[in-house]
Design a protein around this motif. Sequence first.
Motif, PDB file in Angstrom:
ATOM      1  N   HIS A 280     -12.569   2.746  14.734  1.00 47.92           N
ATOM      2  CA  HIS A 280     -11.393   1.972  14.750  1.00 47.92           C
ATOM      3  C   HIS A 280     -10.591   1.739  13.664  1.00 47.92           C
ATOM      4  O   HIS A 280      -9.378   1.740  13.596  1.00 47.92           O
ATOM      5  CB  HIS A 280     -11.951   0.648  15.407  1.00 47.92           C
ATOM      6  CG  HIS A 280     -12.420   0.776  16.885  1.00 47.92           C
ATOM      7  ND1 HIS A 280     -11.555   0.339  17.999  1.00 47.92           N
ATOM      8  CD2 HIS A 280     -13.544   0.790  17.370  1.00 47.92           C
ATOM      9  CE1 HIS A 280     -12.021   0.568  19.101  1.00 47.92           C
ATOM     10  NE2 HIS A 280     -13.286   0.783  18.723  1.00 47.92           N
ATOM     11  N   GLU A 516      -7.296   4.069  20.651  1.00 50.99           N
ATOM     12  CA  GLU A 516      -7.643   2.824  20.918  1.00 50.99           C
ATOM     13  C   GLU A 516      -7.833   2.859  22.551  1.00 50.99           C
ATOM     14  O   GLU A 516      -8.954   2.516  23.124  1.00 50.99           O
ATOM     15  CB  GLU A 516      -6.638   1.881  20.758  1.00 50.99           C
ATOM     16  CG  GLU A 516      -7.614   0.312  20.852  1.00 50.99           C
ATOM     17  CD  GLU A 516      -8.674   0.227  19.729  1.00 50.99           C
ATOM     18  OE1 GLU A 516      -9.802  -0.594  20.363  1.00 50.99           O
ATOM     19  OE2 GLU A 516      -8.812   0.752  18.837  1.00 50.99           O
ATOM     20  N   ILE A 520     -10.888   1.936  25.290  1.00 49.30           N
ATOM     21  CA  ILE A 520     -10.652   1.050  26.437  1.00 49.30           C
ATOM     22  C   ILE A 520     -10.946   1.900  27.944  1.00 49.30           C
ATOM     23  O   ILE A 520     -11.746   1.398  28.619  1.00 49.30           O
ATOM     24  CB  ILE A 520      -9.016   0.659  26.489  1.00 49.30           C
ATOM     25  CG1 ILE A 520      -8.895  -0.224  25.304  1.00 49.30           C
ATOM     26  CG2 ILE A 520      -8.714  -0.055  27.839  1.00 49.30           C
ATOM     27  CD1 ILE A 520      -7.331  -0.483  25.386  1.00 49.30           C
ATOM     28  N   TYR A 533     -11.341  -7.318  20.382  1.00 47.57           N
ATOM     29  CA  TYR A 533      -9.934  -7.559  20.508  1.00 47.57           C
ATOM     30  C   TYR A 533      -9.127  -7.538  19.363  1.00 47.57           C
ATOM     31  O   TYR A 533      -7.680  -7.586  19.279  1.00 47.57           O
ATOM     32  CB  TYR A 533      -9.920  -8.893  20.993  1.00 47.57           C
ATOM     33  CG  TYR A 533     -10.608  -8.947  22.690  1.00 47.57           C
ATOM     34  CD1 TYR A 533     -10.142  -8.085  23.523  1.00 47.57           C
ATOM     35  CD2 TYR A 533     -11.630  -9.539  23.012  1.00 47.57           C
ATOM     36  CE1 TYR A 533     -10.689  -7.891  25.052  1.00 47.57           C
ATOM     37  CE2 TYR A 533     -12.397  -9.463  24.197  1.00 47.57           C
ATOM     38  CZ  TYR A 533     -11.997  -8.733  25.208  1.00 47.57           C
ATOM     39  OH  TYR A 533     -12.337  -8.720  26.331  1.00 47.57           O
ATOM     40  N   LEU A 536      -7.518  -4.383  18.766  1.00 48.35           N
ATOM     41  CA  LEU A 536      -6.567  -4.127  19.836  1.00 48.35           C
ATOM     42  C   LEU A 536      -5.493  -4.786  19.681  1.00 48.35           C
ATOM     43  O   LEU A 536      -4.151  -4.358  19.972  1.00 48.35           O
ATOM     44  CB  LEU A 536      -7.161  -4.694  21.197  1.00 48.35           C
ATOM     45  CG  LEU A 536      -6.202  -4.507  22.446  1.00 48.35           C
ATOM     46  CD1 LEU A 536      -6.043  -2.981  22.725  1.00 48.35           C
ATOM     47  CD2 LEU A 536      -7.050  -4.991  23.756  1.00 48.35           C
TER      48      LEU A 536
END
Length: 641
Positions: A280, A516, A520, A533, A536
């Motif tokens: 990430h 991302e 999801i 989050y 995100l």
Amino acid sequence: MKTTSGSSDKNQGTGSNAIIVFVLLTLAFTVVMAIVSANRQSAFVIPGFAPKDFNIGDPVDFRVNKIVSAKTQIPYSYHHLPVCKPQKTISDAEGLGETILGDRIESSLYEVKMLVNETCKTICKPDVFKTLTKNEIHEFRRRIQEQYKVNWLLDQLPAATKNQDSLTSKDWEVGFPLGRLDKQDGRVLLYNHVDIEVSYHPEPENKYRVVLFSVTPKSHGYADVTSATYCKYSLDLDLKPDVATQNVSWTYSVTWTLDDTPWHNRWERYLKMSGDVQVHWFSILNSLMIVLFLSGMVAMILMRTLHADLRRYNSQDPEEPDETGWKLVHGDVFRPPERGMLLSVLVGSGSQVLGMSIVVMIFAVLGFLSPANRGGLMTAILVLFVWMGVFAGYFATRTYKNIGGENWRRNSLLTAIFFPGIVFATFFLESIFLWSVDSSGGVPFGTFLALIVLWFGISVPLCFFGSYFAWRKESDKQPARTNQIPRQIPAQVWYMHPLFSILMGGILPFGAVFIELFFIMSSIWLHKFYYLYGFLFIVFLILILTCAEITVVMCYFQLCSEDYNWWWRSYLTSAASAFYMFLYAIFYFATSLDISNFVSFVIYFGFSFIMCFGFFVLTGAVGFYSCYFFVRKIYGNLHVD
């Protein structure tokens, strides 16, 4: 003649600046919280949720939930299977989000008591065996071949199993398989015994708390269920397809182990992703570097070019030639677009989705939407979307009035019905297919009535409320007057063709989020938890920035080509990223899923359509307003004779 602003405009500008400063401070605070949340590996506590303490021998709340499969995407309640079940099943009151997600939480025959170990305890009463009919055997065989997983709950913690594919023992998966298919001889084995291991943490005053609920399923075939050693020494339970009946007994053992994990960190094992956090961060830094580089290039090119244009256009020297053409269309740039009603409706719906997304992410970053709060995210999305109807009505009517619209009531009604109606119709169609297979994912009719009440009882009135205030407000005074006769648009080069430029403009916003998006979609379709989050929200900000930049650049190039039809193009340029998102959904379907059932096909692409449609209106609204403010700014600083 140069456009100037009066004292009222200055006062309005001062108020707008204060609002902008407040919004920027709020976003800065949320970004800081997002970075903290992204780095945080523990403290997954929902504000307002208190732990439950137990004494030795106290019963611990045990519930069964749905069974799910990544191969079919069709959930069923656990007691839909022909297992031993209570004479009277007590169902927990699910929230709106849980019901929509297909959760069906019910009581069971399994009994777990604090610090009380059990060995080979049977649940079938009064007989220890349950005789399965041929149809029931076929039901079990089919669900096992479809790779269904069972979900249980103990003290609100989901059952977890150790990841068999991991090299470490610290990685967990939610749920456990219903059985397994022996690939060597083709046998279908039913897991009818589970070894339950519950970890506890001691508290003051001889109190104890549950911090982990793990399950190890086993297949036990036997002749003597009363034997004290059959749980350790038994054959596999093979479900034979050619027998009329077969006896099965469901058994379980319970073992309690001491754990030093405190209660507020008990979700850490469920949410930990081995190696995913680094992925990430790498994806965000990669996207951020690309966006920052492009932002610098775009800003340098536009600022230098625009300043040169403005100096030349505002020069009093009539001999200086025109090199670009965006000044030449000043009399047509604010000409109302075709199908302005539809454009304003889409802008309003995008504002509604954008407002809902921002508030949901802020709550998520602050920890209010932890996976421990089952269905909390879905409930928040629905409730906030309903309340954001006031923004949909306001921005739709505001846009409609600025382009010369007159029927604001019709505009408000279409805004309140168009986007929610398409989503509702798609969702209702999917529920019909789920009802046809008796799935728990089929939303009950009463829940649909509740959604309709929220829609027409709250969202629609709020939409009219926002539209009313937008209509009473004066429309924006455009910095350039519109000529009565439209200017002829010259022939455009091939790369400025509307379809080509729109598709090219949608690549960059999609490129900022597609990594991302993989996580999801994996959390949705592979039934994994998603709790990053913070990442995100950072990606969401990059998306907003990218949509604004690419739309402004493409709009500037379009105006330089003396094409003043920028209204729809500004919306569709960034909204085209939804087209690439849907293509990615097709790619993910073909490469990551193994779906062959028609109902599963409908479910996947139905929800993908809803997700892409929401992304379409959101990014489109961001692009439209970015281009709208840009056009007003450059023509407001232009001397027009």
